[in-house]
Motif scaffolding. Structure first.
Motif, PDB file in Angstrom:
ATOM      1  N   ASP A 161     -25.590 -10.514 -40.406  1.00  0.00           N
ATOM      2  CA  ASP A 161     -26.102 -11.666 -39.655  1.00  0.00           C
ATOM      3  C   ASP A 161     -25.276 -12.917 -39.881  1.00  0.00           C
ATOM      4  OD1 ASP A 161     -28.989 -10.252 -40.604  1.00  0.00           O
ATOM      5  OD2 ASP A 161     -27.774 -11.187 -42.184  1.00  0.00           O
ATOM      6  N   ALA A 190     -26.356 -10.302 -26.061  1.00  0.00           N
ATOM      7  CA  ALA A 190     -27.429 -11.245 -26.401  1.00  0.00           C
ATOM      8  C   ALA A 190     -28.609 -10.485 -26.997  1.00  0.00           C
ATOM      9  CB  ALA A 190     -27.844 -12.031 -25.167  1.00  0.00           C
ATOM     10  N   TYR A 219     -27.650  -9.259 -30.511  1.00  0.00           N
ATOM     11  CA  TYR A 219     -27.586 -10.320 -31.519  1.00  0.00           C
ATOM     12  C   TYR A 219     -28.918 -11.048 -31.651  1.00  0.00           C
ATOM     13  CZ  TYR A 219     -22.472  -9.886 -31.546  1.00  0.00           C
ATOM     14  OH  TYR A 219     -21.189  -9.432 -31.669  1.00  0.00           O
ATOM     15  N   GLN A 240     -30.243 -13.058 -29.424  1.00  0.00           N
ATOM     16  CA  GLN A 240     -30.127 -14.403 -28.867  1.00  0.00           C
ATOM     17  C   GLN A 240     -30.729 -14.426 -27.455  1.00  0.00           C
ATOM     18  OE1 GLN A 240     -29.077 -16.904 -30.629  1.00  0.00           O
ATOM     19  NE2 GLN A 240     -28.547 -15.606 -32.365  1.00  0.00           N
ATOM     20  N   PRO A 241     -31.249 -15.578 -27.038  1.00  0.00           N
ATOM     21  CA  PRO A 241     -31.843 -15.648 -25.693  1.00  0.00           C
ATOM     22  C   PRO A 241     -30.776 -15.492 -24.619  1.00  0.00           C
ATOM     23  CG  PRO A 241     -31.683 -17.837 -26.654  1.00  0.00           C
ATOM     24  CD  PRO A 241     -31.314 -16.875 -27.735  1.00  0.00           C
ATOM     25  N   ARG A 242     -31.147 -14.871 -23.512  1.00  0.00           N
ATOM     26  CA  ARG A 242     -30.185 -14.680 -22.425  1.00  0.00           C
ATOM     27  C   ARG A 242     -29.815 -15.997 -21.750  1.00  0.00           C
ATOM     28  NH1 ARG A 242     -31.964  -9.198 -19.231  1.00  0.00           N
ATOM     29  NH2 ARG A 242     -31.324  -7.731 -20.856  1.00  0.00           N
ATOM     30  N   ALA A 262     -28.638 -18.369 -23.141  1.00  0.00           N
ATOM     31  CA  ALA A 262     -27.434 -18.899 -23.796  1.00  0.00           C
ATOM     32  C   ALA A 262     -26.157 -18.348 -23.157  1.00  0.00           C
ATOM     33  CB  ALA A 262     -27.462 -18.551 -25.286  1.00  0.00           C
ATOM     34  N   LEU A 296     -21.925 -16.794 -28.201  1.00  0.00           N
ATOM     35  CA  LEU A 296     -23.286 -16.296 -27.999  1.00  0.00           C
ATOM     36  C   LEU A 296     -23.886 -15.746 -29.291  1.00  0.00           C
ATOM     37  CD1 LEU A 296     -25.297 -15.659 -25.672  1.00  0.00           C
ATOM     38  CD2 LEU A 296     -24.207 -13.425 -25.502  1.00  0.00           C
ATOM     39  N   ALA A 297     -23.034 -15.152 -30.111  1.00  0.00           N
ATOM     40  CA  ALA A 297     -23.529 -14.482 -31.322  1.00  0.00           C
ATOM     41  C   ALA A 297     -24.229 -15.461 -32.262  1.00  0.00           C
ATOM     42  CB  ALA A 297     -22.382 -13.807 -32.052  1.00  0.00           C
ATOM     43  N   HIS A 298     -23.785 -16.723 -32.221  1.00  0.00           N
ATOM     44  CA  HIS A 298     -24.432 -17.757 -33.018  1.00  0.00           C
ATOM     45  C   HIS A 298     -24.422 -17.413 -34.509  1.00  0.00           C
ATOM     46  CE1 HIS A 298     -26.869 -21.371 -33.025  1.00  0.00           C
ATOM     47  NE2 HIS A 298     -27.560 -20.840 -33.999  1.00  0.00           N
ATOM     48  N   ARG A 299     -23.237 -17.081 -35.009  1.00  0.00           N
ATOM     49  CA  ARG A 299     -23.094 -16.740 -36.422  1.00  0.00           C
ATOM     50  C   ARG A 299     -22.197 -17.783 -37.072  1.00  0.00           C
ATOM     51  NH1 ARG A 299     -23.788 -11.019 -36.389  1.00  0.00           N
ATOM     52  NH2 ARG A 299     -25.727 -10.717 -35.294  1.00  0.00           N
ATOM     53  N   THR A 310     -24.108  -5.811 -36.702  1.00  0.00           N
ATOM     54  CA  THR A 310     -25.424  -6.216 -36.204  1.00  0.00           C
ATOM     55  C   THR A 310     -26.442  -5.820 -37.262  1.00  0.00           C
ATOM     56  OG1 THR A 310     -25.737  -4.117 -35.087  1.00  0.00           O
ATOM     57  CG2 THR A 310     -24.823  -5.897 -33.772  1.00  0.00           C
TER      58      THR A 310
END
Lengths: 218, 243, 222
Positions: free
Chosen positions: A90, A115, A118, A120-122, A124, A160-163, C86
């Motif tokens: 993560d 999305a 990961y 994450q909301p679509r 984004a 998008l992954a927001h990592r 993931t």
């Protein structure tokens, strides 16, 4: 157009929790080739590192070791004092030499899938595509995207992954000047949020205050 | 103990002792076994002299399975502890196991002709051994197809371990399969009908085969280590020459 | 959408869009069962006796036919790297992936199996039992093909290698699935037992193979 899009990418986003990457005494080899010996690294929030060096000096291998794909021979890779292998899932957004796009797939369907994966909301997806100026290509099958456009789509997935930790293998490879500007803006905003970036690159990248490590010299 | 011998020098010392010991044991046991099998044991009251094929066949079939067990064991050790020596052992055992399996198939077929009247009978045992042979071939093919040594080691270790589960189920299912049609009466060459005069040559041959396998494994391991060292020296020389 | 549903759906969609979906395995299966009688001869009793075996064997080959693509593409385009990063367990991802592709590409096999059974002169009940056995066998066949495919991912011309690795592992499924059809044809009470054993092998494979596939993927990426 570039300036307008730049202002769009720098949308205020929440900061990442502090993340520190530390590498100590790392030994890395492939087959009989020793790529690194007693390598130490430390990276804190907002810092960027460029891995440079000629082909075959182990840039990609080091990046893959940092992602936990390759087991190093010796030494430890830690994320916030936790073994990286445990925290990687993560924490790390990975951009390999290929972008994971299927020929028949459009950026829309690919990014929807990522999305979901990961968590994450679509919603984004569009902002990420806009940040790379490929929002108009959202429904074009990947087979008809140029290499540079595919790369931008791969970078959109990273956004998008927001990592917090970005590991990028030749991110600018197929990109044009405008694409490299997008990349630089993305990296800058990611760092401003406390994110870390490590990129393997054979071409010079003009990222402010980025440290660099010549793999050929170690 | 394993991690003790994971050190190349210590392994070399072990191999220096093991190779002659296994070699001598092989010559003595196989020599005695062959003499007992062919000259010093009586012909079977039913099979006559054909029974002597059993003395080369049964130990080969036993070695085929035993070496697979060794292969899977070495693979497990490599997979869990990453000892390079365990991977080298697995790489070396596979072709030896395959040869013993081929020997078991060939001698089984030669034995089958006088016993069943055909060169090949699809009975449960022979079929399982044939499947085992395929498993060995698949293992060796995968190993040779992967160029990165580390990937080859890991992937083939996983395959060897999965093969154990597979072979157990194959054994059961093939027995079930052959029970669906009852073949004509067949001599049971094994089981309670073995006479004590047959037990001696069989035991000697089985031990001799085991020593032979051990000899070959250690010999090939040492050869492999030497070849590696020669490669390394060669590379050193080349890069030194460039400077 | 849940992560596993997303993978399942994507694999099914990609199999439809990029690989012609079920057309490949179905056409291959059909070709194989058309050729077999031409090789064996038209004798009706021989064909009916050999039919279940030929059909199960041809189904096995059809599954192998698409095995190279299952992990090969994801290996070379970097998707497997991304799966590793993931939070979802890799074994579960691989299970969803294989099942997604299998459900899109292999569903016609039991239907063609029933049809082929009738063409080979099996009584309708026997043909249906065979179709059911093929349906029960599909998860095991697909996962074994996936395991071999993951081990050989990215190897040039890996199809042959995959077949060599997978065939010994498919022996039990083949025995039980074909056995169900043969027993049903012979009026043997073991048809149900064979069918249940096929199902048991499939369930066992579903439980174990994903871990093998995940280990194979990790090994190949490292």
């Amino acid at each position: 157009m570039t300036s307008a899009s730049l202002s769009r990418t720098v949308t205020p986003a929440p900061k990442f929790p502090d993340l520190r990457l530390s590498v100590s005494d790392l030994g890395l080899s492939r087959g009989d080739m020793v790529l690194a010996r007693d390598l130490g690294l430390a990276l804190g929030p907002g810092e960027a590192l460029l891995l440079t060096g000629r082909n075959g000096t182990g840039k990609t291998s080091l990046l893959r070791a940092l992602a936990g794909f390759i087991e190093p021979d010796t030494g430890a890779i830690r994320l916030n004092d936790e073994p990286a292998a445990l925290a990687a899932a993560d924490t790390i957004a990975w951009l390999g030499h290929a972008d994971g796009l299927k020929p028949g797939e459009t950026p829309r369907s690919a990014l929807r899938f990522w999305a979901d994966l990961y968590g994450q909301p679509r919603t984004a997806i569009m902002p990420a595509l806009r940040a790379l100026e490929i929002d108009h290509l959202i429904d074009r099958p990947a087979a008809r995207l140029s290499r540079g456009q595919q790369r931008r789509c791969g970078l959109a997935r990273i956004v998008l992954a927001h990592r917090p930790l970005w590991l990028l293998d030749e991110p600018a490879g197929p990109l044009d000047a405008e694409g490299r500007a997008c990349l630089a803006a993305l990296v800058a905003s990611h760092r401003a949020r406390g994110g870390l970036v490590i990129a393997a690159t054979h071409q010079p990248l003009d990222w402010p205050d980025a440290r660099s490590l010549d793999m050929g010299a170690i | 103990m394993l991690s003790y011998f994971a050190n190349p020098q210590r392994f070399d010392q072990l191999a220096r002792i093991a190779i002659p010991v296994f070699g001598a044991a092989t010559l003595i046991l196989l020599g005695a076994g062959i003499y007992m099998s062919f000259f010093a044991s009586p012909p079977d009251y039913q099979q006559g002299d054909t029974v002597r094929i059993m003395y080369v066949h049964v130990p080969a079939a036993y070695m085929a399975s035993a070496l697979y067990a060794a292969l899977a064991g070495a693979s497990f050790v490599y997979f869990v502890w990453r000892h390079a020596i365990a991977d080298a052992a697995a790489a070396v055992i596979a072709p030896i196991g395959a040869v013993f399996t081929a020997l078991a198939l060939a001698t089984g077929s030669i034995w089958g002709k006088p016993m069943w009247g055909t060169w090949w009978e699809w009975d449960a045992r022979m079929t399982s051994v044939l499947v085992l042979f395929l498993v060995y071939l698949g293992y060796m093919a995968l190993r040779s197809a992967l160029e990165d040594a580390q990937q080859a080691a890991r992937a083939s270790a996983i395959l060897a371990m999965a093969g154990v589960i597979n072979l157990v189920i194959v054994k059961f299912s093939v027995e079930w399969w052959s029970s669906l049609h009852q073949p004509a009466a067949v001599f049971r060459a094994d089981g309670p009908t073995i006479h004590s005069s047959q037990l001696w040559p069989l035991g000697l041959m089985a031990l001799g085969y085991t020593m032979l396998a051990g000899w070959l494994v250690f010999y090939r391991l040492r050869t492999r280590a030497i070849a590696r060292r020669a490669d390394a020296l060669m590379r050193q020389k080349e890069s030194g020459g460039r400077k | 959408m849940g992560v596993l549903t997303a993978i399942f759906a994507r694999e099914a969609r990609l199999a439809w869009a990029g690989g012609g979906g079920a057309a490949g395995p179905a056409a291959f299966f059909l070709a194989a069962i058309t050729l077999a009688p031409l090789a064996i001869g038209p004798a009706a009793d021989l064909l009916a006796a050999a039919g279940p075996g030929i059909l199960a064997f041809a189904a096995l080959l059809s599954v192998l036919q698409s095995a190279e693509r299952l992990f090969g593409d994801d290996f070379s385009d970097g998707t497997l790297d991304l799966y590793l990063l993931t939070p979802t367990s890799l074994a579960a991802l691989c299970l969803a992936k294989v099942m997604g592709q299998a459900s899109a590409t292999l569903w016609p096999l039991p239907l063609i199996g029933v049809l082929g059974g009738l063409m080979y002169g099996l009584p309708p009940i026997s043909a249906l039992v065979l179709g059911a056995a093929l349906l029960a066998a599909i998860p095991a066949l697909a996962l074994i093909a996936g395991f071999a495919g993951a081990l050989a991912a990215g190897i040039k011309r890996g199809g042959l290698l995959i077949a060599l690795i997978a065939t010994p592992m498919m022996v039990p499924v083949l025995i039980f699935a074909a056995g169900a059809g043969r027993s049903a044809f012979a009026g043997d009470e073991r048809a149900v037992a064979n069918l249940l054993l096929t199902l048991a092998i499939s369930l066992g494979t579903v439980a174990l193979a994903p871990f093998g596939i995940a280990a194979a993927v990790r090994g190949r990426l490292g």
